[in-house]
Design a protein around this motif. Structure first.
Motif, PDB file in Angstrom:
ATOM      1  N   GLU A 188       0.848  -1.190   0.000  1.00  0.00           N
ATOM      2  CA  GLU A 188       0.000   0.000   0.000  1.00  0.00           C
ATOM      3  C   GLU A 188       0.881   1.236   0.000  1.00  0.00           C
ATOM      4  N   ALA A 189       0.515   2.210  -0.799  1.00  0.00           N
ATOM      5  CA  ALA A 189       1.281   3.451  -0.867  1.00  0.00           C
ATOM      6  C   ALA A 189       1.326   4.111   0.509  1.00  0.00           C
ATOM      7  N   GLY A 190       2.528   4.450   0.947  1.00  0.00           N
ATOM      8  CA  GLY A 190       2.687   5.122   2.222  1.00  0.00           C
ATOM      9  C   GLY A 190       2.796   4.201   3.425  1.00  0.00           C
ATOM     10  N   ARG A 191       2.585   2.895   3.223  1.00  0.00           N
ATOM     11  CA  ARG A 191       2.695   1.949   4.342  1.00  0.00           C
ATOM     12  C   ARG A 191       4.032   1.241   4.287  1.00  0.00           C
ATOM     13  N   ASP A 192       4.710   1.184   5.430  1.00  0.00           N
ATOM     14  CA  ASP A 192       5.999   0.493   5.525  1.00  0.00           C
ATOM     15  C   ASP A 192       6.091  -0.091   6.925  1.00  0.00           C
ATOM     16  N   THR A 193       5.716  -1.364   7.075  1.00  0.00           N
ATOM     17  CA  THR A 193       5.606  -1.985   8.398  1.00  0.00           C
ATOM     18  C   THR A 193       6.438  -3.255   8.480  1.00  0.00           C
ATOM     19  N   LEU A 194       7.349  -3.276   9.424  1.00  0.00           N
ATOM     20  CA  LEU A 194       8.126  -4.475   9.744  1.00  0.00           C
ATOM     21  C   LEU A 194       7.555  -5.079  11.011  1.00  0.00           C
ATOM     22  N   VAL A 195       7.300  -6.375  10.989  1.00  0.00           N
ATOM     23  CA  VAL A 195       6.784  -7.082  12.162  1.00  0.00           C
ATOM     24  C   VAL A 195       7.785  -8.152  12.580  1.00  0.00           C
ATOM     25  N   PHE A 196       8.180  -8.112  13.843  1.00  0.00           N
ATOM     26  CA  PHE A 196       9.020  -9.177  14.384  1.00  0.00           C
ATOM     27  C   PHE A 196       8.129 -10.110  15.209  1.00  0.00           C
ATOM     28  N   ALA A 197       8.047 -11.373  14.799  1.00  0.00           N
ATOM     29  CA  ALA A 197       7.237 -12.363  15.509  1.00  0.00           C
ATOM     30  C   ALA A 197       8.075 -12.994  16.615  1.00  0.00           C
ATOM     31  N   ALA A 198       7.778 -12.628  17.852  1.00  0.00           N
ATOM     32  CA  ALA A 198       8.519 -13.155  18.996  1.00  0.00           C
ATOM     33  C   ALA A 198       8.059 -14.570  19.323  1.00  0.00           C
ATOM     34  N   GLN A 199       8.934 -15.319  19.971  1.00  0.00           N
ATOM     35  CA  GLN A 199       8.646 -16.679  20.408  1.00  0.00           C
ATOM     36  C   GLN A 199       8.916 -16.784  21.905  1.00  0.00           C
ATOM     37  N   PRO A 200       8.075 -17.510  22.638  1.00  0.00           N
ATOM     38  CA  PRO A 200       8.238 -17.579  24.087  1.00  0.00           C
ATOM     39  C   PRO A 200       9.548 -18.209  24.545  1.00  0.00           C
ATOM     40  N   SER A 201      10.076 -19.168  23.776  1.00  0.00           N
ATOM     41  CA  SER A 201      11.243 -19.908  24.261  1.00  0.00           C
ATOM     42  C   SER A 201      12.443 -19.856  23.323  1.00  0.00           C
ATOM     43  N   LYS A 231       5.517  -8.293  17.697  1.00  0.00           N
ATOM     44  CA  LYS A 231       4.293  -9.073  17.905  1.00  0.00           C
ATOM     45  C   LYS A 231       4.533 -10.114  18.983  1.00  0.00           C
ATOM     46  N   LEU A 232       3.757 -10.010  20.071  1.00  0.00           N
ATOM     47  CA  LEU A 232       3.913 -10.887  21.225  1.00  0.00           C
ATOM     48  C   LEU A 232       2.742 -11.858  21.308  1.00  0.00           C
ATOM     49  N   ARG A 233       3.018 -13.051  21.790  1.00  0.00           N
ATOM     50  CA  ARG A 233       2.011 -14.098  21.881  1.00  0.00           C
ATOM     51  C   ARG A 233       1.162 -13.984  23.137  1.00  0.00           C
ATOM     52  N   TYR A 248       9.572 -10.031  26.739  1.00  0.00           N
ATOM     53  CA  TYR A 248      10.091  -8.810  26.134  1.00  0.00           C
ATOM     54  C   TYR A 248       9.487  -7.568  26.785  1.00  0.00           C
ATOM     55  N   GLN A 249       8.258  -7.699  27.314  1.00  0.00           N
ATOM     56  CA  GLN A 249       7.637  -6.553  27.973  1.00  0.00           C
ATOM     57  C   GLN A 249       8.491  -6.060  29.139  1.00  0.00           C
ATOM     58  N   LYS A 250       9.178  -6.981  29.800  1.00  0.00           N
ATOM     59  CA  LYS A 250      10.040  -6.606  30.917  1.00  0.00           C
ATOM     60  C   LYS A 250      11.358  -6.028  30.410  1.00  0.00           C
ATOM     61  N   LEU A 251      11.934  -6.634  29.390  1.00  0.00           N
ATOM     62  CA  LEU A 251      13.222  -6.182  28.871  1.00  0.00           C
ATOM     63  C   LEU A 251      13.133  -4.804  28.222  1.00  0.00           C
ATOM     64  N   VAL A 252      12.000  -4.507  27.604  1.00  0.00           N
ATOM     65  CA  VAL A 252      11.889  -3.246  26.877  1.00  0.00           C
ATOM     66  C   VAL A 252      11.853  -2.050  27.813  1.00  0.00           C
ATOM     67  N   ARG A 253      11.545  -2.271  29.088  1.00  0.00           N
ATOM     68  CA  ARG A 253      11.504  -1.156  30.042  1.00  0.00           C
ATOM     69  C   ARG A 253      12.874  -0.531  30.248  1.00  0.00           C
ATOM     70  N   ASP A 254      13.919  -1.259  29.897  1.00  0.00           N
ATOM     71  CA  ASP A 254      15.281  -0.734  30.063  1.00  0.00           C
ATOM     72  C   ASP A 254      15.737   0.101  28.869  1.00  0.00           C
ATOM     73  N   TYR A 265      -0.307  -7.089  20.204  1.00  0.00           N
ATOM     74  CA  TYR A 265      -0.864  -8.414  20.467  1.00  0.00           C
ATOM     75  C   TYR A 265      -1.902  -8.685  19.376  1.00  0.00           C
ATOM     76  N   GLY A 266      -2.767  -9.613  19.612  1.00  0.00           N
ATOM     77  CA  GLY A 266      -3.866  -9.846  18.692  1.00  0.00           C
ATOM     78  C   GLY A 266      -3.644 -11.013  17.749  1.00  0.00           C
TER      79      GLY A 266
END
Length: 435
Positions: A188-201, A231-233, A248-254, A265-266
């Protein structure tokens, strides 16, 4: 279900079959396996299943179950023994076991011990990429009538394992992941989205997870016009297929994150609707993205190693590093590899479940099934099997006591209090401790 239903339109619009009155039970032990089990049941029998989730360490919350987007009716939480009583009394034609291998073997034993005159057809399989414990997981699942493989590659590996130990390999049926779907990728014109799919382990260590998070944040800073989504599970306190020790929610606070970096999410299908580049270490989300022809990258920053699962993507053409992504160098998938991995980006997806439907139809229409005949028995694995069965304690013959209903209510109230404490109270206490 609104937009969510649209995301799964190709998954839910299953062709009608002769099995519309088939009674199906799905037993799962996590949110992702519930999603796999429910959609698999619809794919192979075109009937709405009765859902059950196994009470245990990864029992999903109501939010997690709703977020899978596969049913407006939540599955009922049960113990293993309660599920076996359901099988005994419910006259089910088909049972889908969306469980870890050891639990599959225990439930197989439990169903065998019921001594039913006509037992249900039993189907099991894997929720995603099989990159570890291949032999052990497969042999624990042996004894099911149908063991689904998510690709031609997996079907060949599964049969080789069974034949290699002298076990019957006829139960292996090639299919695909049941939740692939969604519209093909359209920029889509004007859209540029990178998604990192995190894994619990994956990865496990704090250093590796902090590294990935830092590189992702740095990437967002280097590309201020690009939306970078992590993107978090699960949310803090929730569990999924694997336990997450360092969220990652804890690590990102730093970190001091730029405005174009966000945690999301979602439902994965909805996130993929706005994704222009999917990045992960080895998540099954990569296969979902590839099915839709969304540009995809598998990280090699921490090596290409079995423990990470990214070795599964050797030959895919997708292995790359953050350095190359920072320079906007994107990998291109190998078409032959995609074909062997069940991605079905060539439009063949709707035929992927034909063999499974035919096998299940044949078993349902035939005479009473023979006794369950697993590879692991007291004769073949006397030092291994007893421990697996003992851990599950599936005593279906125990007579429920008169106060069992009250105890169930108390147990569920206690679980609710525990979840509230983990998800609401504990984070507040941690924040207060950091002031």
């Amino acid at each position: 279900m609104g937009h969510r239903t649209n995301c799964l339109s190709s998954v839910l619009d299953v062709p009608a079959s002769t099995h519309e009155r088939v009674r199906i039970a799905v037993l799962a032990d996590s949110d992702t396996r519930w999603k796999w089990g429910a959609l698999t049941a619809r794919r192979i029998a075109a009937s709405e299943p009765t859902g059950f989730v196994l009470r245990g360490r990864a029992t999903p919350t109501a939010r997690q179950l709703a977020e899978t987007g596969v049913s407006d009716t939540p599955p009922r939480e049960v113990t293993g023994a309660e599920f076996l009583r359901e099988v005994r009394d419910g006259a089910y034609d088909l049972v889908v076991l969306a469980l870890v291998g050891g639990t599959v073997r225990a439930v197989l034993q439990g169903i065998a011990d019921l001594g039913l005159e006509r037992r249900p057809v039993i189907v099991t399989g894997y929720v995603g990429v099989v990159y570890e414990k291949l032999a052990d997981g497969l042999l624990l699942r042996h004894g099911a009538d149908v063991v689904l493989a998510n690709s031609r590659h997996d079907a060949e590996r599964f049969r080789a394992v069974y034949e290699g130990v002298g076990a019957d390999a006829s139960s292996v049926v090639e299919a695909a992941l049941p939740f692939l779907g969604g519209a093909p990728y359209a920029p889509e014109a004007g859209r540029d989205t990178l998604v990192f799919a995190a894994q619990p382990s994956v990865p496990v260590t704090r250093a590796d997870r902090a590294y990935l998070l830092r590189r992702l944040v740095d990437h967002a800073r280097k590309h201020p016009g690009r939306e970078v989504l992590l993107k978090l599970r699960s949310k803090p306190g929730e569990h999924t297929t694997h336990l997450e020790e360092l969220p990652y929610q804890k690590l990102v606070r730093d970190l001091d994150v730029p405005p174009n970096f966000r945690l999301v999410y979602g439902h994965m299908g909805e996130v993929l609707d706005r994704t222009d580049l999917m990045v992960t270490v080895s998540s099954t989300a990569a296969l979902e993205a590839l099915h839709r022809r969304i540009p995809t990258a598998i990280l090699s920053d921490m090596g290409v190693r079995e423990v990470l699962g990214n070795h599964h993507f050797i030959g895919s053409g997708l292995l790359t590093s953050f350095d190359r992504l920072d320079a906007d160098i994107r990998p291109k998938p190998d078409e032959e590899w995609l074909s062997r991995q069940g991605v079905a980006a060539d439009g063949s997806y709707e035929k992927a479940f034909d063999a499974a439907r035919e096998r299940v139809a044949e078993l349902l229409a035939g005479p009473a099934l023979p006794p369950i005949d697993p590879y692991y028995t007291a004769e073949t694995a006397p030092g291994y099997l007893p421990g697996i069965l003992a851990r599950h304690r599936l005593d279906v013959t125990a007579t429920p006591t008169r106060d069992s209903g009250l105890r169930r209510i108390v147990r569920e109230a206690a679980r609710g209090a525990y979840r509230h404490g983990v998800q609401r109270v504990a984070p507040v206490i941690r924040r207060l401790g950091e002031l």
